[in-house]
Design a protein around this motif. Structure first.
Motif, mmCIF file in Angstrom:
data_model
loop_
_atom_site.group_PDB
_atom_site.id
_atom_site.type_symbol
_atom_site.label_atom_id
_atom_site.label_comp_id
_atom_site.label_asym_id
_atom_site.label_seq_id
_atom_site.Cartn_x
_atom_site.Cartn_y
_atom_site.Cartn_z
ATOM 1 N N ARG A 1 0.830 -1.200 0.000
ATOM 2 C CA ARG A 1 0.000 0.000 0.000
ATOM 3 C C ARG A 1 0.866 1.252 0.000
ATOM 4 N N VAL A 2 0.400 2.267 -0.704
ATOM 5 C CA VAL A 2 1.081 3.557 -0.722
ATOM 6 C C VAL A 2 0.060 4.651 -0.457
ATOM 7 N N GLN A 3 0.509 5.710 0.190
ATOM 8 C CA GLN A 3 -0.374 6.837 0.464
ATOM 9 C C GLN A 3 -0.675 7.567 -0.838
ATOM 10 N N TRP A 4 -1.948 7.796 -1.074
ATOM 11 C CA TRP A 4 -2.376 8.476 -2.300
ATOM 12 C C TRP A 4 -3.787 8.989 -2.085
ATOM 13 N N ALA A 5 -3.941 10.303 -2.052
ATOM 14 C CA ALA A 5 -5.250 10.905 -1.819
ATOM 15 C C ALA A 5 -5.882 11.276 -3.153
ATOM 16 N N VAL A 6 -7.042 10.712 -3.419
ATOM 17 C CA VAL A 6 -7.743 10.989 -4.669
ATOM 18 C C VAL A 6 -9.245 10.905 -4.415
ATOM 19 N N ARG A 7 -10.001 11.627 -5.191
ATOM 20 C CA ARG A 7 -11.453 11.668 -5.032
ATOM 21 C C ARG A 7 -12.086 10.399 -5.587
ATOM 22 N N VAL A 8 -13.067 9.886 -4.854
ATOM 23 C CA VAL A 8 -13.787 8.680 -5.269
ATOM 24 C C VAL A 8 -15.285 8.932 -5.163
ATOM 25 N N ARG A 9 -16.009 8.590 -6.207
ATOM 26 C CA ARG A 9 -17.471 8.572 -6.163
ATOM 27 C C ARG A 9 -17.912 7.119 -6.074
ATOM 28 N N GLY A 10 -18.970 6.860 -5.329
ATOM 29 C CA GLY A 10 -19.371 5.473 -5.143
ATOM 30 C C GLY A 10 -20.865 5.269 -5.041
ATOM 31 N N LEU A 11 -21.237 4.001 -5.179
ATOM 32 C CA LEU A 11 -22.616 3.564 -5.000
ATOM 33 C C LEU A 11 -22.624 2.393 -4.032
ATOM 34 N N THR A 12 -23.529 2.425 -3.064
ATOM 35 C CA THR A 12 -23.694 1.286 -2.173
ATOM 36 C C THR A 12 -24.530 0.224 -2.876
ATOM 37 N N GLY A 13 -24.641 -0.937 -2.245
ATOM 38 C CA GLY A 13 -25.456 -1.997 -2.820
ATOM 39 C C GLY A 13 -26.918 -1.622 -2.935
#
Length: 201
Positions: free
Chosen positions: A25-37
């Motif tokens: 794992r490496v530190q990396w901040a990025v925006r994520v959009r998501g959908l739950t089930g």
């Protein structure tokens, strides 16, 4: 039934541990959009990532085992499952994708994490493009040489150059990243970013 559960739980733990060993794992901040089930949308930010999953901070609650669909900037659409609830806002998400897709994600992450830090151009025909980008390496008492990237990973880079190569063990600066010259290759040298204490990888 109880015996089956007792056997199953250690197996799941072993699989999760094996996955953590395979993917650094490496530190990396990025925006994520998501959908739950259940189809609810959310937006969050990554804390760290690897080819097998990521850690996110999210204000809304999620449950262990909950299925997610994530849209990650620079990566695209990835399906995953909440593997661990870390705290009130922290969650570890494991990607539920075939190994071929994980390998592709690993290549994409390698490029995205290194692109800005090394000052590489974004003219790629594939996730890995040997000799496709130019960088300036600085070593010793300020010696600068032009290099072509032969190969790059999260933890190091192989460079081709017609100029004088640094000595083995020399500190080498490449854009925002610094590492150590660890070996020579045909027409160039290899730099390992992990050899300098305090280097942000």
């Amino acid at each position: 039934m109880q015996l089956a559960q007792a056997v199953e739980k250690p197996s799941i733990r072993r699989l999760e541990a094996a996955d953590r060993r395979r993917h650094r794992r490496v530190q990396w901040a990025v925006r994520v959009r998501g959908l739950t089930g259940e189809g609810e949308e959310f937006t969050c930010t990554t804390v760290d990532v690897c080819a097998g999953g990521l850690r996110i901070n999210l204000a809304r609650p999620l449950s262990k085992g909950e299925n997610l669909v994530l849209y990650i900037d620079g990566i695209g659409r990835v399906e995953g499952v909440v593997a661990r609830v870390l705290n009130e806002i922290g969650y570890a998400v494991q990607f539920t994708v075939p190994q071929r897709k994980r390998d592709k994600i690993g290549d994409q992450l390698t490029w995205l994490i290194n692109k800005d830090r090394l000052g590489l151009s974004d003219e790629r025909e594939a996730e890995r493009r040997p000799g496709g980008s130019q960088v300036v390496a600085i070593y010793g008492s300020g010696i600068s040489i032009a290099c072509a990237v032969a190969d790059v990973s999260i933890f190091g880079v192989a460079l081709k150059t017609a100029g004088p190569r640094p000595m083995i063990g020399d500190r080498v600066q490449l854009g925002e990243r610094a590492g150590t010259c660890v070996r020579y290759i045909d027409g160039g040298f290899a730099v390992d970013f992990r050899t300098l204490h305090g280097t942000d990888i």
